[in-house]
Design an enzyme around this catalytic site. Structure first.
Site, mmCIF file in Angstrom:
data_model
loop_
_atom_site.group_PDB
_atom_site.id
_atom_site.type_symbol
_atom_site.label_atom_id
_atom_site.label_comp_id
_atom_site.label_asym_id
_atom_site.label_seq_id
_atom_site.Cartn_x
_atom_site.Cartn_y
_atom_site.Cartn_z
ATOM 1 N N HIS A 24 22.328 -7.430 39.602
ATOM 2 C CA HIS A 24 23.483 -7.156 40.455
ATOM 3 C C HIS A 24 23.109 -6.999 41.928
ATOM 4 C CE1 HIS A 24 22.498 -2.783 39.689
ATOM 5 N NE2 HIS A 24 22.819 -2.707 40.961
ATOM 6 N N ASP A 70 20.740 -7.147 33.210
ATOM 7 C CA ASP A 70 20.843 -6.814 34.634
ATOM 8 C C ASP A 70 19.481 -6.905 35.320
ATOM 9 O OD1 ASP A 70 22.054 -6.128 37.021
ATOM 10 O OD2 ASP A 70 21.920 -3.974 36.669
ATOM 11 N N SER A 88 18.815 0.466 43.418
ATOM 12 C CA SER A 88 18.889 -0.468 42.303
ATOM 13 C C SER A 88 17.752 -1.487 42.357
ATOM 14 C CB SER A 88 20.216 -1.216 42.322
ATOM 15 O OG SER A 88 21.276 -0.355 42.006
#
Length: 487
Positions: free
Chosen positions: A120, A150, A223
């Site tokens: 993402h 992911d 992230s």
């Protein structure tokens, strides 16, 4: 002498903590807490900052990390509260310009430029820029990505790069110290620390990742960054948070490095990720269902559907079977199964310990290959809607399915449409109007006559398992059979 003994007892835990930290490459401060400074200095060069430019417009993620569910009606109540939809629509252009910049983190896997991050972070990117600790910047090539886990693998044109040392996430224990390095809100190389809160967490948005839960402060920009243990080994990839505000609230999730490393290896070798596939739809086992299926306690994965022509169908698995172990691994809940199947190589034979009709047996399955495309049902000619027939005892009205309803509900054979539910056993079991009734007491129902025959043989006071189809998904429910009502 007694005072010396008391002192030894008091210092004992601190001595053990110090010894453990020293063994794993850390030091302990006078207060008994780890000193991460040397560790951070040693591992930081392998951490990178990632920025992207996307020409496509993307709506902001409500959790600051992963994707927001497309329909809030499709997620359970406990999960929905973390993704409260806005009270009124917001245009993406009001939040992000058409050419937006995104910030994330990553870490270097090999000295020739391979870098791992979250999918993402780079989703929809037309340009990916990687910045190192020494301020060098490189345009990165996307080698491959895997939305299901992911994860994404990048490469930059550089040599002799510092490399992150990978550890093992299987040996992690709740309570162990871990730390994260990333770029929250664009603040490069920020360090946060905490402990492992739990392992094997299943999230509604990802089926194939048994997440590591921590209380390490993770925010937008972290992230894709590494989660380190005290030995300076990467044990996870920081990925998601649960938040009502969009910022850190004490619950963070990381992808275990064992999962991430296998995905990265496949992406590097083939550019894609291959997963194992059984061809079953499973659900959780509660206390009532455990009694119905002959279990001592709620555990395992209850098979609610076996897909036609699937590995499970060929192996003889049935609806109502409860899988307790997969290749010897116990399944405390149904959410444990998808990951174990997913990491199995297609073509491998998996051994399942199953409870069927209260008896335990072992079934071998030739694991297939997971494909993204769902099997579509053939189109059918519309038919008039039949009139429903009420069942006074169970408190629901049923009728035959029309062809359109059968196609929409993805029911190939059998089934009756439940048109209404009144106060009674059906309502107490959780049956709803719009559900499609498939089985009752382990018996298929394909007509009103068949339903009358099966329900007429039910023993008053008994609890039976009822299989319904709800919004395209099968679901077992426990229904208490009432005493007959005088005519």
């Amino acid at each position: 002498m007694q005072s010396v003994a008391r002192l030894a007892r008091c210092l004992g835990p601190l001595i053990l903590l110090a010894a453990s930290a020293c063994e794993r490459g850390g030091t302990v401060q006078p207060g008994g807490y780890p000193d991460f400074a040397d560790l951070v200095e040693r591992v930081s060069p392998a951490v990178v900052n990632i920025s992207t430019v996307a020409t496509e417009v993307q709506a902001p993620d409500q959790d600051g990390h992963g994707a927001v569910p497309e329909s809030f009606e499709e997620v359970p109540d406990w999960f929905r509260r973390f993704f409260d939809p806005p009270s009124e629509p917001i245009s993406p252009e009001d939040v992000y310009p058409p050419e937006q910049q995104s910030l994330g983190s990553g870490f270097i896997l090999s000295d020739d430029g391979y870098i791992l991050t979250n999918y993402h972070v780079i989703r929809g990117a037309s340009e990916i820029i990687v910045r190192l600790l020494d301020r060098r910047q490189f345009a990165a090539e996307l080698i491959g990505s895997d939305e299901a886990s992911d994860l994404a693998l990048l490469r930059i044109e550089a040599q002799d790069l510092p490399v992150a040392r990978l550890g093992g996430s299987l040996d992690l224990r709740p309570g162990q110290w871990v730390l994260a390095i990333g770029s929250p809100f664009g603040f490069d190389y920020s360090v946060t620390a905490g402990i492992v809160s739990a392992k094997g967490r299943a999230l509604a948005t990802e089926q194939y990742v048994p997440f590591i839960q921590t209380d390490v402060a993770i925010n937008p920009g972290n992230s894709g960054g590494p989660l380190f243990n005290l030995a300076g080994e990467v044990v996870g990839v920081n990925s998601q948070i649960y938040s009502q505000s969009g910022g850190y609230q004490g619950v963070s999730f990381a992808i275990p490095i064992d999962v991430a490393a296998k995905v990265a290896r496949q992406l590097r070798e083939t550019g894609t990720v291959t997963r194992g596939w059984l061809g079953v739809v499973v659900q959780e086992v509660d206390r009532d269902l455990a009694q119905q299926f002959g279990l001592d306690k709620p555990e395992g994965a209850l098979i609610a559907r076996v897909l036609p022509e699937s590995p499970a169908a060929r192996a003889g698995l049935r609806e109502g079977d409860v899988i307790l172990r997969y290749n010897g691994e116990p399944l405390p809940s149904s959410s444990s199964l998808p990951h174990l199947v997913g990491v199995t190589d297609p073509g491998e034979v998996a051994t399942l310990d199953v409870v069927r009709g209260g008896r335990r047996q072992r079934i071998d399955v030739d694991v297939g290959t997971l494909r993204a495309e769902p099997t579509a049902l053939a189109a059918a000619t519309p038919t008039p809607t039949p009139r429903p027939t009420p069942h006074r005892t169970l408190g629901m009205a049923l009728r035959a399915l029309t062809a359109d309803e059968r196609r929409e509900a993805q029911v190939v054979n059998g089934g009756l449409m439940i048109t209404s539910v009144t106060d009674g056993p059906a309502a107490r079991a959780g049956i709803r109007a719009g559900d499609v009734l498939l089985q009752i007491g382990g018996q298929q129902v394909d007509s009103l006559d068949r339903f009358a025959e099966v329900s007429g043989r039910l023993t008053p006071g008994q609890t039976v398992a009822v299989l319904v189809q709800r919004r395209g998904a099968p679901l077992f429910l426990a229904l208490d059979v009432p005493a007959p009502v005088p005519g």
